[in-house]
Each structure stands twice: as C-alpha cells, then as structure tokens.
Design a protein around this motif. Structure first.
Motif, PDB file in Angstrom:
ATOM      1  N   TYR A 115       0.828  -1.213   0.000  1.00 35.46           N
ATOM      2  CA  TYR A 115       0.000   0.000   0.000  1.00 35.46           C
ATOM      3  C   TYR A 115       0.861   1.262   0.000  1.00 35.46           C
ATOM      4  N   GLU A 122      -3.178   5.962   3.762  1.00 34.60           N
ATOM      5  CA  GLU A 122      -4.143   5.706   4.838  1.00 34.60           C
ATOM      6  C   GLU A 122      -4.329   4.205   5.058  1.00 34.60           C
ATOM      7  N   ARG A 123      -4.368   3.454   3.967  1.00 30.00           N
ATOM      8  CA  ARG A 123      -4.488   1.995   4.085  1.00 30.00           C
ATOM      9  C   ARG A 123      -3.234   1.410   4.725  1.00 30.00           C
ATOM     10  N   LYS A 125      -1.283   2.876   6.790  1.00 33.11           N
ATOM     11  CA  LYS A 125      -1.331   3.221   8.213  1.00 33.11           C
ATOM     12  C   LYS A 125      -2.231   2.254   8.977  1.00 33.11           C
ATOM     13  N   GLU A 126      -3.402   1.966   8.417  1.00 29.24           N
ATOM     14  CA  GLU A 126      -4.357   1.086   9.096  1.00 29.24           C
ATOM     15  C   GLU A 126      -3.799  -0.328   9.248  1.00 29.24           C
ATOM     16  N   TYR A 149       3.446   8.454   8.469  1.00 33.09           N
ATOM     17  CA  TYR A 149       3.020   9.677   9.160  1.00 33.09           C
ATOM     18  C   TYR A 149       3.748  10.902   8.614  1.00 33.09           C
ATOM     19  N   LEU A 152       2.148  11.859   5.430  1.00 33.53           N
ATOM     20  CA  LEU A 152       0.815  12.409   5.706  1.00 33.53           C
ATOM     21  C   LEU A 152       0.900  13.745   6.452  1.00 33.53           C
TER      22      LEU A 152
END
Length: 328
Positions: A115, A122-123, A125-126, A149, A152
């Motif tokens: 990812y 975001e994916r 991170k999750e 991070y 982002l």
C-alpha cells in the motif's frame, strides 16, 4: 459471613467450596478466551472484507493444498512485478487462512509495504496499526509507520512513534529534533516566531536540521559547507569567507575577485579548481550535484532528508562534479 471461613466448618466442606471456586474461575476464563478469539476472528474478517476486491481466482487460491509459503511466494512475485492489486488479494487470502500470529504479522507488514509503494498511505497506516496490535514492539512496523506519518504530515503522531523507537533503543534523537522543526514550519506562527523556536532546538551535530533551517529560513549557524554546497550554488549571497571551503567556492564561481583572495591562497577542492580554470579559459562549465544514500548506496537526482528507497534518516551525501554547460 462465617460460611466463607473454612476453619469454622468441616474440612471437607471447605475443600468442596474451594474446588467449586476453581471450577467457576476456569469456566469463566475459558468462556472469555472463546469470546476473545471469536471477537478477534470477526475483526480480522471485517478487516479482510474491507480491503478485498472481487476476483474470479479466489476459490482456487483458497485451496487447502496451497500453503502459507506458496501464497507468500506468489504474492512476492506479483509485488516485484508491480502488480500490487493481485499481490494484495493473495496476501488477504493468506491472512484469511492463517491462524498463526507470526504469519499474520508478516502479512500485515507485507500488505503495508504494498500500500505504501502504491501510494495508499491511509491503508498502509491502518494495516501497520493492525500489525502493532499483534506485537507493539515491532521495530519494522514502527519505522514504516513513521515514514507514513511523515508523508501524511502527521508530525505529532510521528513524534510519538519516534518516542517508541527511542524506548526500544533506536538512535532517533536527531530525527526527533528534525520532525519538531517540520512541525514548527507547518504551524501558523509567523516567520520570526518560527525562527526563534527553531533556534531552541538541539542542532549540535545535526546536519539535516542545520540544512533545513538554512534552506527554509536562510539562517547560517555555522553549517558545514559539504552539507549545504548545493544550496549555496543556487544563490549569489557571499558570506563566511574566513572559512577556506566557502572562500574557494565563491571565488571559483566568480562572486569575489582575485584582489579579495589572500596571497597564499591555494585550492584544496579539485572540482572547484577545475571549474575556475575552465571558466578563466572561456570554457562553458558548471557544477552538477547528485545525492547518494550512505545506507543503501542508491543515487538520487534530488536531495532527501529520508532516503526514498530505504527510508533511513540522515544518510544523504552530496556528490559534486564539474560538467560541460552547453546552456551558457
């Protein structure tokens, strides 16, 4: 109340009560484990469904004869060939079949890398947060989450991750100061307030922080010439001539005349000496800069604070060369 004190009753009664209590605790503990495992399976199933895409080959890949190793090998081939969607689906099926925590952790890290490479931050991170739920002290996951991070621009969360890495024995003090500088730069403070707070950071031996402050705010605080030479090449401001490296650099570029040079002056930098000789003899020449990571040895055309290949901090080394300048 005397009922609960065994010494006041028949010893057999006390033994029976103790056995019943142990049985109740055991049953409760077993029930809780079943509930926790079921809840964990439901969350994992929900996670898989959230990311999976309809695929006609799913049933084939779910075949029991395909082991975790087979699926991982296949997914790795697709990842290396750039077919991230196929690799993702294979890893999700492997995750669905796997019950081993180590295997699940491996899959989460692999998915996060896919990812991340594909740009779905975001994916990534999750998925990394899921990996850290399995093993909070996973340094690989923490380091990749740190970069996620950073991209982002979630600097506060980045500092929290760096604090975790520090507790695990990683040397991240300089990177922490650099991230604080990025956070200040992105804040709503005016330039003077930003400069004042930046000067409060620990800049000693922190080349990346020193370069950032010079690049964004033109504050010269004794930064090493080799760390900012490419930035100096883009401007015509002359300063710090007491330093031999700065003196010969500005002299080679023609920003200062020969009259300003000490009589005992001798070039120490062969590239700058060549540039000066070529220009004095009417040759079209310029300086060209490239950037090598001292960790993974990859060479990039642009400067980086974190290597875009191995994601390590403070590994950028500036390479300076004299080139023919046909545009002059």
């Amino acid at each position: 109340m005397d009922f609960f004190f065994v010494e006041y009753r028949d010893p057999l009664v006390g033994l029976i009560i103790l056995t019943v209590l142990i049985f109740v605790v055991s049953v409760a503990n077993h029930a809780w484990k079943l509930f926790a495992n079921k809840d964990k399976e439901q969350k994992l199933e929900k996670f898989i469904k959230k990311f999976e895409i309809d695929n006609i080959h799913k049933d084939l890949l779910r075949n029991e004869r395909l082991s975790f190793g087979n699926l991982s090998f296949l997914a790795d081939i697709f990842t290396k060939s750039g077919e991230f969607e196929k690799a993702t689906q294979i890893y999700l099926i492997a995750l669905e079949k796997s019950k081993d925590k180590n295997e699940q952790e491996f899959i989460f890290i692999a998915l996060a890398n896919i990812y991340f490479k594909a740009g779905f931050l975001e994916r990534a991170k999750e998925v990394l947060l899921q990996a850290l739920k399995l093993r909070p002290r996973n340094i690989e996951a923490l380091k990749l989450l740190k970069i996620v991070y950073l991209k982002l621009k979630a600097y506060k969360e980045n500092l929290e991750i760096l604090e975790c890495l520090f507790e695990l024995g990683e040397e991240v003090e300089k990177e922490q100061e650099f991230i604080k500088a990025l956070n200040l730069h992105a804040s709503n403070l005016n330039n003077e307030e930003k400069k004042q707070k930046l000067l409060e950071l620990k800049m000693s031996n922190n080349t990346m922080l020193g370069r950032f402050i010079f690049e964004k705010y033109s504050l010269f605080l004794g930064q090493n010439f080799n760390d900012i030479c490419d930035l100096l090449y883009k401007q015509d401001q002359v300063f710090n001539l007491e330093n031999q490296e700065f003196l010969e650099f500005f002299y080679a570029l023609g920003y200062i005349s020969k009259d300003q040079i000490p009589s005992h002056f001798v070039f120490k930098n062969s590239n700058l000496k060549m540039l000066k000789i070529l220009r004095e003899n009417s040759f079209k020449a310029r300086l060209e800069f490239s950037y090598r990571c001292s960790e993974c040895k990859n060479i990039m055309p642009l400067f980086f604070y974190h290597c875009p290949m191995c994601y390590e901090f403070n590994t950028c080394k500036i390479i300076c060369e004299v080139k023919n300048d046909e545009m002059c």
